[in-house]
Design a protein around this motif. Sequence first.
Motif, PDB file in Angstrom:
ATOM      1  N   SER A  84      21.332  47.408 -32.775  1.00 47.91           N
ATOM      2  CA  SER A  84      20.360  46.309 -32.777  1.00 47.91           C
ATOM      3  C   SER A  84      20.662  45.249 -31.737  1.00 47.91           C
ATOM      4  N   GLY A  85      21.681  45.468 -30.911  1.00 48.57           N
ATOM      5  CA  GLY A  85      22.050  44.496 -29.886  1.00 48.57           C
ATOM      6  C   GLY A  85      21.808  45.034 -28.488  1.00 48.57           C
ATOM      7  N   LEU A  86      21.755  44.146 -27.513  1.00 45.02           N
ATOM      8  CA  LEU A  86      21.585  44.539 -26.117  1.00 45.02           C
ATOM      9  C   LEU A  86      22.956  44.842 -25.537  1.00 45.02           C
ATOM     10  N   ARG A  87      23.233  46.099 -25.199  1.00 42.65           N
ATOM     11  CA  ARG A  87      24.566  46.550 -24.779  1.00 42.65           C
ATOM     12  C   ARG A  87      24.639  46.685 -23.266  1.00 42.65           C
ATOM     13  N   LEU A  88      24.734  45.572 -22.569  1.00 45.97           N
ATOM     14  CA  LEU A  88      24.904  45.628 -21.120  1.00 45.97           C
ATOM     15  C   LEU A  88      26.266  46.209 -20.751  1.00 45.97           C
ATOM     16  N   ASP A  89      27.262  46.021 -21.640  1.00 46.59           N
ATOM     17  CA  ASP A  89      28.574  46.591 -21.378  1.00 46.59           C
ATOM     18  C   ASP A  89      28.508  48.116 -21.348  1.00 46.59           C
ATOM     19  N   GLU A  90      27.623  48.676 -22.166  1.00 47.04           N
ATOM     20  CA  GLU A  90      27.462  50.125 -22.176  1.00 47.04           C
ATOM     21  C   GLU A  90      26.760  50.608 -20.916  1.00 47.04           C
ATOM     22  N   VAL A  91      25.829  49.809 -20.433  1.00 48.56           N
ATOM     23  CA  VAL A  91      25.167  50.146 -19.164  1.00 48.56           C
ATOM     24  C   VAL A  91      26.195  50.182 -18.044  1.00 48.56           C
ATOM     25  N   LEU A  92      27.094  49.183 -18.022  1.00 46.22           N
ATOM     26  CA  LEU A  92      28.146  49.154 -17.009  1.00 46.22           C
ATOM     27  C   LEU A  92      29.094  50.332 -17.158  1.00 46.22           C
ATOM     28  N   ARG A  93      29.491  50.619 -18.384  1.00 41.77           N
ATOM     29  CA  ARG A  93      30.431  51.715 -18.612  1.00 41.77           C
ATOM     30  C   ARG A  93      29.848  53.042 -18.132  1.00 41.77           C
ATOM     31  N   GLU A  94      28.564  53.267 -18.435  1.00 42.27           N
ATOM     32  CA  GLU A  94      27.918  54.496 -17.990  1.00 42.27           C
ATOM     33  C   GLU A  94      27.824  54.542 -16.467  1.00 42.27           C
ATOM     34  N   THR A  95      27.496  53.415 -15.859  1.00 42.48           N
ATOM     35  CA  THR A  95      27.405  53.358 -14.397  1.00 42.48           C
ATOM     36  C   THR A  95      28.750  53.652 -13.763  1.00 42.48           C
ATOM     37  N   GLU A  96      29.811  53.046 -14.289  1.00 41.59           N
ATOM     38  CA  GLU A  96      31.159  53.257 -13.752  1.00 41.59           C
ATOM     39  C   GLU A  96      31.596  54.711 -13.918  1.00 41.59           C
ATOM     40  N   THR A  97      31.276  55.299 -15.062  1.00 39.97           N
ATOM     41  CA  THR A  97      31.671  56.685 -15.324  1.00 39.97           C
ATOM     42  C   THR A  97      31.092  57.631 -14.288  1.00 39.97           C
ATOM     43  N   TYR A  98      29.806  57.495 -14.002  1.00 41.34           N
ATOM     44  CA  TYR A  98      29.175  58.387 -13.036  1.00 41.34           C
ATOM     45  C   TYR A  98      29.547  58.031 -11.602  1.00 41.34           C
ATOM     46  N   ALA A  99      29.849  56.770 -11.345  1.00 41.77           N
ATOM     47  CA  ALA A  99      30.269  56.367  -9.994  1.00 41.77           C
ATOM     48  C   ALA A  99      31.638  56.936  -9.652  1.00 41.77           C
ATOM     49  N   GLU A 100      32.481  57.142 -10.649  1.00 43.48           N
ATOM     50  CA  GLU A 100      33.841  57.638 -10.419  1.00 43.48           C
ATOM     51  C   GLU A 100      33.847  59.006  -9.753  1.00 43.48           C
ATOM     52  N   TYR A 101      32.807  59.789  -9.928  1.00 39.14           N
ATOM     53  CA  TYR A 101      32.782  61.124  -9.349  1.00 39.14           C
ATOM     54  C   TYR A 101      32.733  61.067  -7.817  1.00 39.14           C
ATOM     55  N   ILE A 102      32.253  59.950  -7.278  1.00 35.84           N
ATOM     56  CA  ILE A 102      32.260  59.776  -5.823  1.00 35.84           C
ATOM     57  C   ILE A 102      33.465  58.949  -5.390  1.00 35.84           C
ATOM     58  N   LEU A 103      33.828  57.956  -6.164  1.00 36.95           N
ATOM     59  CA  LEU A 103      34.989  57.127  -5.823  1.00 36.95           C
ATOM     60  C   LEU A 103      36.264  57.963  -5.818  1.00 36.95           C
ATOM     61  N   ASP A 104      36.370  58.898  -6.748  1.00 40.49           N
ATOM     62  CA  ASP A 104      37.541  59.778  -6.830  1.00 40.49           C
ATOM     63  C   ASP A 104      37.072  61.229  -6.800  1.00 40.49           C
ATOM     64  N   PRO A 105      37.053  61.845  -5.605  1.00 41.23           N
ATOM     65  CA  PRO A 105      36.528  63.214  -5.482  1.00 41.23           C
ATOM     66  C   PRO A 105      37.296  64.237  -6.297  1.00 41.23           C
ATOM     67  N   THR A 106      38.527  63.918  -6.700  1.00 44.70           N
ATOM     68  CA  THR A 106      39.329  64.881  -7.455  1.00 44.70           C
ATOM     69  C   THR A 106      39.051  64.810  -8.949  1.00 44.70           C
ATOM     70  N   LYS A 107      38.188  63.877  -9.376  1.00 47.25           N
ATOM     71  CA  LYS A 107      37.911  63.713 -10.797  1.00 47.25           C
ATOM     72  C   LYS A 107      37.257  64.960 -11.361  1.00 47.25           C
ATOM     73  N   ASN A 108      37.888  65.527 -12.375  1.00 44.83           N
ATOM     74  CA  ASN A 108      37.389  66.732 -13.040  1.00 44.83           C
ATOM     75  C   ASN A 108      37.157  67.893 -12.068  1.00 44.83           C
ATOM     76  N   ASN A 109      37.947  67.916 -10.970  1.00 43.70           N
ATOM     77  CA  ASN A 109      37.804  68.988  -9.977  1.00 43.70           C
ATOM     78  C   ASN A 109      39.055  69.856 -10.043  1.00 43.70           C
ATOM     79  N   LEU A 110      38.955  71.059 -10.524  1.00 44.22           N
ATOM     80  CA  LEU A 110      40.106  71.932 -10.727  1.00 44.22           C
ATOM     81  C   LEU A 110      40.739  72.375  -9.421  1.00 44.22           C
TER      82      LEU A 110
END
Length: 515
Positions: A84-110
């Motif tokens: 029931s609340g506005l979760r801007l922190d969750e918007v940021l967390r989701e943005t950061e999570t997906y941005a990490e795949y470019i910031l760190d090319p080795t993320k989840n890369n076997l």
Amino acid sequence: MRKLLTDNRRERMSRGSITLFVSMLLLVLLGLIFAGLKSMRQAAARAATASALEQGLYSVFAQYDRELFEDYGLLFLDGGYGTSGLRLDEVLRETETYAEYILDPTKNNLTGGGNLLSIRLNRENCSVTGYVLATDQENTAFRRQVCEQMKLQAGAELLKKISEGIYQDGEKADGLKKQAGTYRTEKAQEYYDRDVAEGLCRPVPSVEQSGEESEEISAEEIAEGFGGNVVPVWENPLLSYRLLRGKGLLKLVFAENESGLSRKSIGAGELLSDREHALGMGMTPSKWEGPMEKLLIQEFLIENFPCFQDGEQQKPLLYQAEYAIGGRRNDRDNLKLVLSKMQVLRAASNMIFLMTDPDKRAQADLLAAGISAGLLNPELAPVLAFAIRVAWAYGESVLDLQVLTRGGKIPMVKTAESWQLSIENIGRFTSAAGSERKSSRAGLEYRDYLRILLMGEGTDRLTGRIMDLTELNIRTHEGKESFRLDHCIDAVNIEIGTSVGTNTYTAERSYGYDM
């Protein structure tokens, strides 16, 4: 010998100077190369920072509310994420999570992975610097998306046709109500004199009476002077009409199944309009730039929300299109208010027909003559004739509503062929409805009359009530019980900061469903 040694020394010095020159040249070239590499690395870091933020935003906004899109074709990000609340922190967390795949090319890369210059950026900060909610600035974002959706769904040609039809019907309805408003009781004598002049009835005889029946003149003789038969006082249809009208409109329209009407209601605090809305910041919502905004919003309501004719549905309110007009908190009151407005329109149209059709005018005058004769007061005939027309128009309007609510058609302006109620059934139009009620082949349906009534609603109020209904309906989905439309995000602006070694980089990007 000495000369030979001198020549050798000169040759060695010449060779050394070439070596020194080449070494210095290589040093300069290497410096240029490394400077270029560093510049490229910095440019790549900036591009990677911007790309990472863009990927994060694209990925977040790809998580649009599925129920809202599937039910109404609207694209909004649920900023509440099921709460029931506005979760801007969750918007940021989701943005950061997906941005990490470019910031760190080795993320989840076997395979170990890496980019062209093997840059691994460290995220330093990420913050929301602006966002637009569906309810900002008088629901601007919501209105824009509604208009865009309806334009795609209906198409320009169909919208133009609907617009022209509704505009013409609305103008005609306004004209009918204005014209009917010119007919007044105080002009009853004028109307009666007109009928006399046209030979539709006889003039009122001059009769001296003291309140008791005169021995010289009987009621039959008075009636004969009017050219009609005596109607006893107890058979006066106006008395029965008053008793019937006192029952209420719903009982008259749904005489057979009033108990089957919905009794659903919504409590205090359940509507979007019941509370203060959350507010966006730092960004201005995009407006609808095209024409026909009100028409598009109106058609969005008609196409996406049920009305009385749609029957039982799993909705908090069943008569939702009627709520947009009535604004009451229960189905019964909304239906009653809408039908009352339709009745006023239909009665106005019917009254005009009764005041202009020679046959109906003659019937009303004749009945009035008979009633006034029975009352031993022939001077009442003009007033009674006008009262009979009012009652007749009302009874006919009730039959009109019965036809419309049963899926039939009623023309905006009646003709002798489309008229239903006979004059002898004015006082018993509910019991006679089964035999006299009829639908017209050409005419307007219930939803068409809803469209005419919606034209009288302001765009802001209509949009607000549509949003009330949208929020109520989405909350019926599993897991969406806390859904709030004023927490739905249309656009957001985010700033991100990264670093590589001692170098820092920042990027700021905006993204929304209007871009």
